[in-house]
Design a protein around this motif. Structure first.
Motif, PDB file in Angstrom:
ATOM      1  N   THR A 146       0.838  -1.213   0.000  1.00  0.00           N
ATOM      2  CA  THR A 146       0.000   0.000   0.000  1.00  0.00           C
ATOM      3  C   THR A 146       0.873   1.264   0.000  1.00  0.00           C
ATOM      4  O   THR A 146       0.540   2.260  -0.633  1.00  0.00           O
ATOM      5  N   GLU A 147       2.001   1.193   0.731  1.00  0.00           N
ATOM      6  CA  GLU A 147       2.909   2.353   0.759  1.00  0.00           C
ATOM      7  C   GLU A 147       3.508   2.594  -0.621  1.00  0.00           C
ATOM      8  O   GLU A 147       3.641   3.733  -1.071  1.00  0.00           O
ATOM      9  N   ILE A 148       3.869   1.506  -1.280  1.00  0.00           N
ATOM     10  CA  ILE A 148       4.477   1.635  -2.614  1.00  0.00           C
ATOM     11  C   ILE A 148       3.458   2.237  -3.593  1.00  0.00           C
ATOM     12  O   ILE A 148       3.778   3.136  -4.376  1.00  0.00           O
ATOM     13  N   ALA A 149       2.242   1.739  -3.484  1.00  0.00           N
ATOM     14  CA  ALA A 149       1.189   2.262  -4.356  1.00  0.00           C
ATOM     15  C   ALA A 149       1.029   3.768  -4.157  1.00  0.00           C
ATOM     16  O   ALA A 149       0.881   4.539  -5.122  1.00  0.00           O
ATOM     17  N   GLU A 150       1.098   4.153  -2.902  1.00  0.00           N
ATOM     18  CA  GLU A 150       0.936   5.571  -2.584  1.00  0.00           C
ATOM     19  C   GLU A 150       2.107   6.393  -3.110  1.00  0.00           C
ATOM     20  O   GLU A 150       1.935   7.451  -3.705  1.00  0.00           O
ATOM     21  N   ARG A 151       3.333   5.888  -2.854  1.00  0.00           N
ATOM     22  CA  ARG A 151       4.533   6.617  -3.264  1.00  0.00           C
ATOM     23  C   ARG A 151       4.624   6.803  -4.776  1.00  0.00           C
ATOM     24  O   ARG A 151       5.080   7.826  -5.265  1.00  0.00           O
ATOM     25  N   PHE A 152       4.215   5.746  -5.494  1.00  0.00           N
ATOM     26  CA  PHE A 152       4.343   5.806  -6.948  1.00  0.00           C
ATOM     27  C   PHE A 152       3.039   6.247  -7.620  1.00  0.00           C
ATOM     28  O   PHE A 152       2.956   6.295  -8.844  1.00  0.00           O
TER      29      PHE A 152
END
Lengths: 183, 361
Positions: A146-152
């Motif tokens: 979920t963090e990666i989705a948010e960051r990218f």
């Protein structure tokens, strides 16, 4: 001002020397942090890492060796500080596909490990942004999906599919190297 | 042969060099170097303040003891901000070794050994470094818990106390001091150093090791600030203002000193103001300091010389200010201030004292 003079003045507790150092090497530190962290780091994160780097040098000024260039030393601290900032302890369940099983004819454990690492390096070097960054964010830095989705700024499903593609590229490289993937 | 490869375990073997990515975020060009500078210096200065707080109480007590022994007429010793300390004066202040007198004299009893290590003086202000070593097992047992500063007997008045990293059972201190023939603050025998429980003392003749520059100035007394100043002496170590007490009804500690550098930067070196009524009701030794200006002084019309809406202002620049003191005797005044690092006076454009600006260049 030469670096050895800056070091000498740092050892004399001169704040101006620290300011010189910041002026001279900030861009360098920022570029190191940015190249390691990429999209995982915000501009504020990078500035804070750079500040941590210079503060660490100040704290350790008594032990600095008066060499011609501080660059290698600064690079090392910058890499370590960036790693500290990025490293995550994974709390979520791993993906089902995180375990890969191969068979090969190799028997020398040392050579096999070295070989596998090289396959990974080869695979990563072939990937482009953002696939490479996403793969590293998940497997190296241990960021949550979920963090990666948010960051990218990408949907979770896209992140999952890019991770799947990365794994497929790795399997392909292993197979090219004489390994047989056992799905 | 079968190989089970856990993806995370495999990735863990990578080096940082292997995982460098393209800087697609364009962070490189966006980073604010000024923010990096501010964040870093804030941490450095926070460290210094924390160090100075730990000394503050000790410092006041030293000042009280010293004042009782030494002061002629009225005198006030001000607390100081302290910077991290290094082994020698040169590493502390950045001044060259030839401006420092090596001493190395010691006295001791069965418990402690006191050594005067170095000294530098411009004939008004100076700095000395000493060490105290615990000799007996009994002294060693509590050495780092004991308030060693309370055991020191130093004359003239010490201020701006700093302590550096100890060796095993040996602690190092440095402090500033002041002397003045004009106000009879000049012990003919020299500087004396001793310690509780040691009957002997070390006496070091006052020796000028650092060049001093003298300038005539004209700083009149102004509203809220009772001193006028006619002379400025300055050196790498600090500066001294000589003048007169013009108004006894105003708090004699009030002082406003701002330094402007050639590059346009400003140091609020020492800003102190406290209303007299408040001073009378406060038994503590107050914090204050000053720095002055010179030469072709020019009066600047400033309304901020006497704060009207605040009873107390205490602000000083920890980058430059190490300590200071203000003494009054028979209407004469001497205000002495020490730097926390060597001052390059060629970089100073002007100094403002109590609303009057003196340009140096």
């Amino acid at each position: 001002m030469e670096d050895y003079i800056i070091i000498k003045r740092l050892k004399q507790n001169k704040e101006k020397a620290l300011e010189y150092l910041i002026e001279r090497y900030s861009s360098y530190v920022v570029s190191i942090a940015a190249r390691i962290g990429g999209r995982l780091l915000s501009i504020q994160d990078v500035e804070e890492i750079a500040s941590d780097v210079f503060y660490a040098i100040w704290k350790n000024r008594g032990n600095l060796i008066e060499t011609g260039s501080l660059k290698p030393y600064i690079a090392q601290i910058a890499r370590n500080m960036t790693k500290t900032r990025l490293c995550h302890k994974r709390e979520e369940e791993p993906l089902d596909e995180d375990m890969l099983v191969f068979s090969s004819e190799g028997v020398d454990e040392l050579i096999i490990h070295k070989e596998q690492l090289q396959f990974l390096r080869d695979t990563i070097s072939l990937l482009n942004y953002p696939d490479k960054d996403i793969l590293l964010s998940y497997y190296f830095w241990n960021y949550k999906l979920t963090e990666i989705a948010e960051r990218f700024d990408l949907p979770l499903s896209t992140i999952k599919s890019k991770l799947y593609r990365g794994r497929s590229e790795l399997v392909k490289r292993f197979e090219e190297g004489g390994y047989y993937y056992e799905a | 042969m079968k190989h089970s490869i856990h993806m995370h375990s495999l990735f863990e073997k990578l080096n940082l060099e292997d995982i460098q990515v393209e800087d697609n975020s364009t962070l490189y060009g966006q980073a604010n170097i000024e923010r990096i500078r501010k964040l870093t210096l804030d941490k450095v200065r926070k460290d210094r303040k924390e160090m100075s707080f730990s000394f503050k109480r000790q410092l006041c007590k030293v000042a009280l003891v010293a004042c009782a022994v030494l002061c002629i007429g009225g005198a006030t010793v001000f607390a100081a901000a302290n910077e991290g300390v290094r082994e020698t004066i040169s590493s502390l202040l950045g001044i060259s070794q030839e401006k420092i007198l090596k001493v190395g004299e010691s006295i001791k009893n069965k418990d402690y050994k006191l050594t005067v290590l170095e000294l530098a003086c411009d004939s008004y202000t100076g700095i000395a470094t000493i060490s105290v070593e615990a000799l007996s097992p009994k002294a060693q047992e509590t050495f780092f818990k004991d308030n060693i500063v309370h055991k020191l007997r130093i004359s003239p008045v010490g201020y701006g106390l700093r302590e550096e990293a100890p060796d095993e059972y040996r602690r190092y201190f440095s402090f500033s001091f002041k002397v003045s023939k004009e106000l009879n603050l000049y012990p003919e025998e020299g500087l004396t150093f001793s310690m509780e429980g040691i009957s002997k003392k070390i006496t070091i003749p006052i020796t000028q090791t650092v060049e001093l520059t003298e300038l005539d100035i004209d700083i009149p007394a102004s509203e809220g600030y009772p001193m006028s100043y006619q002379k400025l002496y300055y050196s790498d170590l600090g500066f001294t203002l000589l003048g007169s007490l013009e108004n006894e009804d105003v708090n004699s500690e009030n002082c406003l000193i701002t330094i402007e550098f050639m590059d346009g930067s400003i140091s609020k070196f020492y800003h102190y103001y406290r209303a007299l009524e408040q001073v009378k009701s406060d038994n503590r030794i107050s914090v204050a300091k000053t720095q002055a200006s010179i030469g072709r002084s020019e009066r600047s019309v400033k309304n901020d010389t006497a704060p009207s809406d605040e009873d107390t202002i205490i602000d000083f620049d920890t980058e430059w200010f190490s300590g200071g003191s203000n003494s009054i005797n028979s209407g004469k005044v001497i205000s002495i201030f020490s730097f926390s690092k060597e001052m390059d006076w060629s970089t100073v454009k002007s100094i403002m004292v109590n609303g009057t600006t003196v340009r140096l260049h």
